[in-house]
Motif scaffolding. Structure first.
Motif, PDB file in Angstrom:
ATOM      1  N   GLN A   6     -63.800  -1.416  -4.118  1.00 44.04           N
ATOM      2  CA  GLN A   6     -63.975  -0.240  -4.958  1.00 44.04           C
ATOM      3  C   GLN A   6     -64.960  -0.529  -6.084  1.00 44.04           C
ATOM      4  OE1 GLN A   6     -59.304   0.711  -4.905  1.00 44.04           O
ATOM      5  NE2 GLN A   6     -60.543   2.339  -5.859  1.00 44.04           N
ATOM      6  N   ASN A  22     -66.186   5.081  -6.076  1.00 36.14           N
ATOM      7  CA  ASN A  22     -66.626   4.695  -4.745  1.00 36.14           C
ATOM      8  C   ASN A  22     -65.648   3.748  -4.060  1.00 36.14           C
ATOM      9  OD1 ASN A  22     -69.533   5.798  -4.830  1.00 36.14           O
ATOM     10  ND2 ASN A  22     -69.375   4.607  -6.707  1.00 36.14           N
ATOM     11  N   CYS A  23     -65.589   3.876  -2.761  1.00 30.53           N
ATOM     12  CA  CYS A  23     -64.747   2.997  -1.957  1.00 30.53           C
ATOM     13  C   CYS A  23     -65.487   2.686  -0.663  1.00 30.53           C
ATOM     14  CB  CYS A  23     -63.417   3.674  -1.648  1.00 30.53           C
ATOM     15  SG  CYS A  23     -62.328   2.702  -0.583  1.00 30.53           S
ATOM     16  N   TRP A  35     -56.422   7.928  -1.021  1.00 28.87           N
ATOM     17  CA  TRP A  35     -56.636   7.745  -2.450  1.00 28.87           C
ATOM     18  C   TRP A  35     -55.302   7.948  -3.177  1.00 28.87           C
ATOM     19  CZ3 TRP A  35     -60.875   5.950  -4.896  1.00 28.87           C
ATOM     20  CH2 TRP A  35     -62.109   6.010  -4.234  1.00 28.87           C
ATOM     21  N   SER A  71     -67.449   4.538   4.022  1.00 31.04           N
ATOM     22  CA  SER A  71     -67.221   4.706   2.588  1.00 31.04           C
ATOM     23  C   SER A  71     -66.614   6.067   2.285  1.00 31.04           C
ATOM     24  CB  SER A  71     -68.535   4.537   1.817  1.00 31.04           C
ATOM     25  OG  SER A  71     -69.426   5.591   2.135  1.00 31.04           O
ATOM     26  N   CYS A  89     -57.923   2.990  -3.687  1.00 30.31           N
ATOM     27  CA  CYS A  89     -58.365   3.390  -2.360  1.00 30.31           C
ATOM     28  C   CYS A  89     -57.665   2.491  -1.353  1.00 30.31           C
ATOM     29  CB  CYS A  89     -59.879   3.235  -2.268  1.00 30.31           C
ATOM     30  SG  CYS A  89     -60.588   3.535  -0.643  1.00 30.31           S
ATOM     31  N   GLY A 103     -57.556  -1.486  -1.961  1.00 29.75           N
ATOM     32  CA  GLY A 103     -58.537  -2.068  -2.855  1.00 29.75           C
ATOM     33  C   GLY A 103     -57.878  -2.408  -4.180  1.00 29.75           C
ATOM     34  N   THR A 106     -60.130   1.219  -9.372  1.00 29.71           N
ATOM     35  CA  THR A 106     -61.080   1.515 -10.454  1.00 29.71           C
ATOM     36  C   THR A 106     -60.275   2.035 -11.638  1.00 29.71           C
ATOM     37  OG1 THR A 106     -62.966   2.058  -9.041  1.00 29.71           O
ATOM     38  CG2 THR A 106     -62.920   3.032 -11.241  1.00 29.71           C
TER      39      THR A 106
END
Lengths: 112, 112
Positions: A6, A22-23, A35, A71, A89, A103, A106
């Motif tokens: 991420q 972003n992932c 998510w 992605s 993610c 992940g 973030t």
């Protein structure tokens, strides 16, 4: 080994800003991407994306999957302080039990 | 919110002692999971269950055992706790192989 990355690791924005998280992933037998939003306690489910190019929306949050680029992005428009959280993610591998790889998240901070 | 209760919410114990964490659900879901969450690692699966008395190992199962004698309860046991098992432990449940996981509020475990 399945991998979920991420970016950015963290960011600080002002209320009203729009953010994109972003992932990217590497996984064998991809099934879905998920998510989650994590405030102080439990991760809470936001979206599950299985098909490429189809946007999912919930209020000011939206997300889309690109299976060609491996992605996904999560957009938050008109951010509020209540959006401050860690956004996780995860990718879900097909077959057997729900093999989900997360992940590291973030961390979003929204300041007034 | 999914009906998931984890107990205890916080625990401090000493190295070498046995510890049992409990996850209780009121959703009658088939699948239950134990994760640990550590900085820099994200959520990692310890063990999971796909029915009463049906359990299997996740990616970080060493030093942990689980039991599920009833649909609603999934127990995680650290037979002889070590400092490396200091972590936040999350239970998750899922109603089916095509449904996302929902998480409990976590147990913060410190092993001194």
């Amino acid at each position: 080994e399945d991998k979920v990355v991420q970016s950015p690791l963290s960011l600080v924005v002002h209320e009203g800003d729009t953010v994109t998280l972003n992932c990217s992933y590497e996984v064998t037998n991809f099934r879905s991407l998920l998510w989650y939003k994590q405030e102080k306690k439990a991760p809470t489910f936001l979206f599950m994306l299985t098909s490429s190019g189809i946007e999912k929306k919930s209020g000011r949050l939206s997300s889309i999957l690109d299976k060609k680029e491996l992605s996904s992005i999560l957009n938050i428009t008109a951010t509020q302080t209540g959006d401050s959280a860690i956004y996780l993610c995860a990718v879900w591998r097909d077959g057997g039990y729900q093999k989900v790889t997360f992940g590291t998240g973030t961390k979003l901070q929204v300041i007034p | 919110d999914a009906g998931i209760t984890q107990s205890p919410r916080h625990k401090v114990t000493e190295t070498g002692t046995p510890v049992t964490l409990r996850c209780h659900q009121t959703e009658n879901h088939r699948y239950m999971y134990w994760y640990r969450q550590d900085p820099g690692h994200g959520l990692r699966l310890i063990h999971y269950s796909y029915g009463v008395k049906d359990t299997d190992k996740g990616e970080v199962s060493d030093g942990y055992s689980v039991s599920r004698s009833k649909t609603e309860d999934f127990l995680l046991t650290l037979e002889s706790a070590t400092s490396s098992q200091t972590s936040v432990y999350f239970c998750a449940i899922s109603g089916g192989s095509n449904q996302p996981q929902h998480f409990g509020d976590g147990t913060r475990l410190s092993i001194l």
